[in-house]
Design a protein around this motif. Sequence first.
Motif, mmCIF file in Angstrom:
data_model
loop_
_atom_site.group_PDB
_atom_site.id
_atom_site.type_symbol
_atom_site.label_atom_id
_atom_site.label_comp_id
_atom_site.label_asym_id
_atom_site.label_seq_id
_atom_site.Cartn_x
_atom_site.Cartn_y
_atom_site.Cartn_z
ATOM 1 N N LEU A 17 0.830 -1.203 0.000
ATOM 2 C CA LEU A 17 0.000 0.000 0.000
ATOM 3 C C LEU A 17 0.869 1.258 0.000
ATOM 4 C CD1 LEU A 17 -2.758 -1.148 2.503
ATOM 5 C CD2 LEU A 17 -2.374 -1.801 0.122
ATOM 6 N N HIS A 18 2.011 1.173 0.658
ATOM 7 C CA HIS A 18 2.979 2.272 0.617
ATOM 8 C C HIS A 18 3.524 2.439 -0.801
ATOM 9 C CE1 HIS A 18 6.314 4.887 1.353
ATOM 10 N NE2 HIS A 18 7.225 3.940 1.319
ATOM 11 N N HIS A 19 3.897 1.339 -1.428
ATOM 12 C CA HIS A 19 4.431 1.429 -2.793
ATOM 13 C C HIS A 19 3.356 1.841 -3.788
ATOM 14 C CE1 HIS A 19 8.682 0.621 -3.310
ATOM 15 N NE2 HIS A 19 8.609 0.014 -2.157
ATOM 16 N N CYS A 20 2.129 1.531 -3.482
ATOM 17 C CA CYS A 20 1.030 1.995 -4.325
ATOM 18 C C CYS A 20 0.978 3.529 -4.297
ATOM 19 C CB CYS A 20 -0.275 1.398 -3.824
ATOM 20 S SG CYS A 20 -1.537 1.207 -5.079
ATOM 21 N N ASN A 21 1.210 4.112 -3.128
ATOM 22 C CA ASN A 21 1.230 5.570 -3.031
ATOM 23 C C ASN A 21 2.448 6.154 -3.737
ATOM 24 O OD1 ASN A 21 0.128 8.090 -2.032
ATOM 25 N ND2 ASN A 21 1.862 8.141 -0.621
ATOM 26 N N ILE A 22 3.589 5.498 -3.623
ATOM 27 C CA ILE A 22 4.790 5.954 -4.334
ATOM 28 C C ILE A 22 4.531 5.954 -5.833
ATOM 29 C CG2 ILE A 22 7.208 5.432 -4.827
ATOM 30 C CD1 ILE A 22 6.642 6.551 -1.995
ATOM 31 N N ASP A 23 3.885 4.900 -6.318
ATOM 32 C CA ASP A 23 3.547 4.829 -7.739
ATOM 33 C C ASP A 23 2.576 5.940 -8.126
ATOM 34 O OD1 ASP A 23 3.629 3.033 -10.276
ATOM 35 O OD2 ASP A 23 1.496 3.373 -9.927
ATOM 36 N N ARG A 24 1.618 6.215 -7.263
ATOM 37 C CA ARG A 24 0.660 7.302 -7.526
ATOM 38 C C ARG A 24 1.378 8.640 -7.640
ATOM 39 N NH1 ARG A 24 -2.364 11.198 -4.567
ATOM 40 N NH2 ARG A 24 -1.070 10.712 -2.758
ATOM 41 N N LEU A 25 2.385 8.852 -6.804
ATOM 42 C CA LEU A 25 3.109 10.118 -6.828
ATOM 43 C C LEU A 25 3.876 10.304 -8.131
ATOM 44 C CD1 LEU A 25 4.316 10.309 -3.119
ATOM 45 C CD2 LEU A 25 2.514 11.664 -4.217
ATOM 46 N N TRP A 26 4.234 9.217 -8.783
ATOM 47 C CA TRP A 26 4.817 9.321 -10.127
ATOM 48 C C TRP A 26 3.796 9.961 -11.068
ATOM 49 C CZ3 TRP A 26 6.290 4.370 -13.405
ATOM 50 C CH2 TRP A 26 6.853 4.769 -14.629
ATOM 51 N N GLU A 27 2.539 9.530 -10.977
ATOM 52 C CA GLU A 27 1.485 10.128 -11.797
ATOM 53 C C GLU A 27 1.251 11.590 -11.425
ATOM 54 O OE1 GLU A 27 -0.556 8.523 -14.504
ATOM 55 O OE2 GLU A 27 1.495 7.791 -14.294
ATOM 56 N N VAL A 28 1.272 11.894 -10.131
ATOM 57 C CA VAL A 28 1.094 13.273 -9.682
ATOM 58 C C VAL A 28 2.203 14.156 -10.255
ATOM 59 C CG1 VAL A 28 1.102 14.793 -7.663
ATOM 60 C CG2 VAL A 28 -0.138 12.612 -7.578
ATOM 61 N N TRP A 29 3.446 13.702 -10.140
ATOM 62 C CA TRP A 29 4.599 14.462 -10.664
ATOM 63 C C TRP A 29 4.461 14.692 -12.160
ATOM 64 C CZ3 TRP A 29 8.363 12.964 -14.271
ATOM 65 C CH2 TRP A 29 9.468 13.813 -14.381
ATOM 66 N N ARG A 30 4.092 13.650 -12.869
ATOM 67 C CA ARG A 30 4.029 13.737 -14.330
ATOM 68 C C ARG A 30 2.941 14.703 -14.789
ATOM 69 N NH1 ARG A 30 1.636 11.062 -18.455
ATOM 70 N NH2 ARG A 30 0.398 9.774 -17.039
ATOM 71 N N LYS A 31 1.842 14.751 -14.062
ATOM 72 C CA LYS A 31 0.696 15.559 -14.478
ATOM 73 C C LYS A 31 0.766 17.013 -13.999
ATOM 74 C CE LYS A 31 -2.513 11.612 -14.620
ATOM 75 N NZ LYS A 31 -2.784 11.668 -16.065
ATOM 76 N N ARG A 32 1.587 17.289 -12.976
ATOM 77 C CA ARG A 32 1.518 18.610 -12.363
ATOM 78 C C ARG A 32 2.261 19.694 -13.138
ATOM 79 N NH1 ARG A 32 5.394 21.016 -9.165
ATOM 80 N NH2 ARG A 32 3.659 22.123 -8.197
ATOM 81 N N ASP A 33 3.115 19.333 -14.081
ATOM 82 C CA ASP A 33 3.851 20.334 -14.845
ATOM 83 C C ASP A 33 4.148 19.780 -16.231
ATOM 84 O OD1 ASP A 33 6.136 22.015 -15.839
ATOM 85 O OD2 ASP A 33 5.898 22.944 -13.864
ATOM 86 N N SER A 34 3.921 20.596 -17.248
ATOM 87 C CA SER A 34 4.136 20.133 -18.625
ATOM 88 C C SER A 34 5.593 19.814 -18.912
ATOM 89 C CB SER A 34 3.623 21.189 -19.615
ATOM 90 O OG SER A 34 4.337 22.410 -19.447
ATOM 91 N N LEU A 35 6.513 20.335 -18.079
ATOM 92 C CA LEU A 35 7.935 20.045 -18.267
ATOM 93 C C LEU A 35 8.330 18.687 -17.695
ATOM 94 C CD1 LEU A 35 9.534 23.529 -17.422
ATOM 95 C CD2 LEU A 35 9.253 22.486 -19.684
ATOM 96 N N HIS A 36 7.473 18.101 -16.891
ATOM 97 C CA HIS A 36 7.777 16.808 -16.284
ATOM 98 C C HIS A 36 7.515 15.693 -17.293
ATOM 99 C CE1 HIS A 36 7.207 18.348 -11.879
ATOM 100 N NE2 HIS A 36 8.279 18.836 -12.472
ATOM 101 N N LYS A 37 8.571 15.056 -17.736
ATOM 102 C CA LYS A 37 8.449 14.021 -18.761
ATOM 103 C C LYS A 37 9.183 12.751 -18.339
ATOM 104 C CE LYS A 37 6.615 16.933 -21.836
ATOM 105 N NZ LYS A 37 5.208 16.802 -22.316
ATOM 106 N N ASN A 38 8.628 11.607 -18.711
ATOM 107 C CA ASN A 38 9.374 10.363 -18.589
ATOM 108 C C ASN A 38 10.512 10.375 -19.596
ATOM 109 O OD1 ASN A 38 7.649 9.312 -16.616
ATOM 110 N ND2 ASN A 38 6.310 8.360 -18.134
ATOM 111 N N PRO A 39 11.577 9.622 -19.355
ATOM 112 C CA PRO A 39 12.693 9.597 -20.299
ATOM 113 C C PRO A 39 12.262 9.108 -21.676
ATOM 114 C CG PRO A 39 13.346 8.640 -18.210
ATOM 115 C CD PRO A 39 11.858 8.822 -18.145
ATOM 116 N N ALA A 40 12.834 9.731 -22.707
ATOM 117 C CA ALA A 40 12.611 9.285 -24.083
ATOM 118 C C ALA A 40 13.773 8.429 -24.571
ATOM 119 C CB ALA A 40 12.432 10.495 -24.998
ATOM 120 N N ASP A 41 14.757 8.247 -23.727
ATOM 121 C CA ASP A 41 15.953 7.469 -24.070
ATOM 122 C C ASP A 41 15.587 5.997 -24.239
ATOM 123 O OD1 ASP A 41 18.431 6.086 -24.031
ATOM 124 O OD2 ASP A 41 19.350 7.662 -22.834
ATOM 125 N N PRO A 42 15.977 5.381 -25.362
ATOM 126 C CA PRO A 42 15.694 3.947 -25.556
ATOM 127 C C PRO A 42 16.238 3.071 -24.433
ATOM 128 C CG PRO A 42 16.402 4.934 -27.617
ATOM 129 C CD PRO A 42 16.604 5.979 -26.552
#
Length: 499
Positions: free
Chosen positions: A238-263
């Motif tokens: 349940l803790h790791h579920c929240n950590i995973d959720r925060l990845w979504e929060v980070w990604r959505k909160r700013d247009s500059l926040h991007k996952n790596p495009a590196d292969p």
Amino acid sequence: MPFVRKNLSALPKWDPAILWYARGIAVMQLRPLNDPTSWRWQAGVHGFGPGNLEPGDPPIGNATIDRYLAQCQHGSWYFLPWHRGYLSAFERIVRAAIAAIGTVEAKTAAKTWALPYWDLSKPNWRLIREEFRVQTLPTGEDNPLYVAERNPGFITGNVGITAKGVALDKILKTPDFGGSGGGGGTGFGGPETDFFHGPGALGALEGGIHNYVHGQVGGADGFMSDFDHAGLDPLFWLHHCNIDRLWEVWRKRDSLHKNPADPKWLNGPKTKKFRLYDQTGHEWMFTSSQMADTNVQPLDFSYEDVSDPLPGVAIPGHLHGFAKAAPASTGIMAMFGKNRQIEVLGATTPGVSLGSGRQKARVAFAAPKKTGAPGLKGFLGAKPKAERYLLNLENITGTRRGLSYAVYVNLPDDGDPETDEHHFVGMLNLFGVERASDPADSHGGSGLTFVFDVTGLVREEGVAITKPGAISVDFVPENADTPDNAAHVGRISLVRETA
């Protein structure tokens, strides 16, 4: 329709999401260790050693262990995608275990059940819920959610989780997903590595709320503060579920926040692929790119709330360039200045020992070198678009896990750490320190590394822009049972990174 992961902290007492979680675990616990859908196998995927074996366990060969167990990614830009795949497989296994109970009620529940996430954003939500502290279910059976191997404070619900320990402001303002390590920023999600069953240099999310909660729940001897046993505590998932959720929060909160495009990130490690077992007992392989969108197969879930906890708070201006720049690299791209540049301004030698009291260290540094290269124009002579100053705490070793230290920069000698938020830069937690300190481990006992952005404090104090100076670093123990000689920080350095 995707399954919806709900906020554990806001659920009613013994909500069906909690009760069916307990019943699914009970089914898994009846299965032998060598069944990949068993409770202990699933915990072993995260970490596995001789201490995970019990008398009468069926033998598991070294080849199987190497391929499927002790696979967790830490201190790596694979930390988040690997754990997302791990959670997804586990969730499906629990869902299938619920259905296997066989009643109409169980089969109906399995159609919509999803892992809850442990949101810690409110004071009362930082207490361990009663459902995880009582030894029987409402129907009288043994409660699989109860684990005695925790911080002793869990009996009352209070394991000492503080607002400072789970603060998200610095974490969610981290502009870049990955980092270079090697003294530079480690990013939101961790430094670029190949397959890395850490720990090592930690990204902002992992080194912050992730490590802190592991340590506070597990304490000195509990499951959650130990790599090899963390998954045996139902709170882990349940803790790791929240950590995973925060990845979504980070990604959505700013247009500059991007996952790596590196292969290299998208396709996963070269040396070893991500392999798990699914709910049918078949091998499932996945890549980081497949973990990028929770609503696209092979994933099938969403979170109840991914709203921004810092509305209106943008990435600080000095970090904009890092959101757009590639991490530091080597070879031909480095020659043409396409990467970040790292300059160590000063470091302590030797380091500092941490114990039961407040400990102060001083780091003297030289003036930064002038940007550009004499006689060269263009890329090498260009002025950097972004600059930041980083505090590196390196080669942290020790034998007492589960401890936390609040770290301050330039805190006055008479300053009160309890009330001073201005000089607070982050939390150092010793989750994983035993393994990281072991010379026989795969990483040779090199210890943990934490990196904090201290640009605002450095510039404010006027100590590192054009002339030499010094900063002070204070370590304040957070745990009442902190012993003397609890840990040692091998080196403290101040680094200037430009992009």
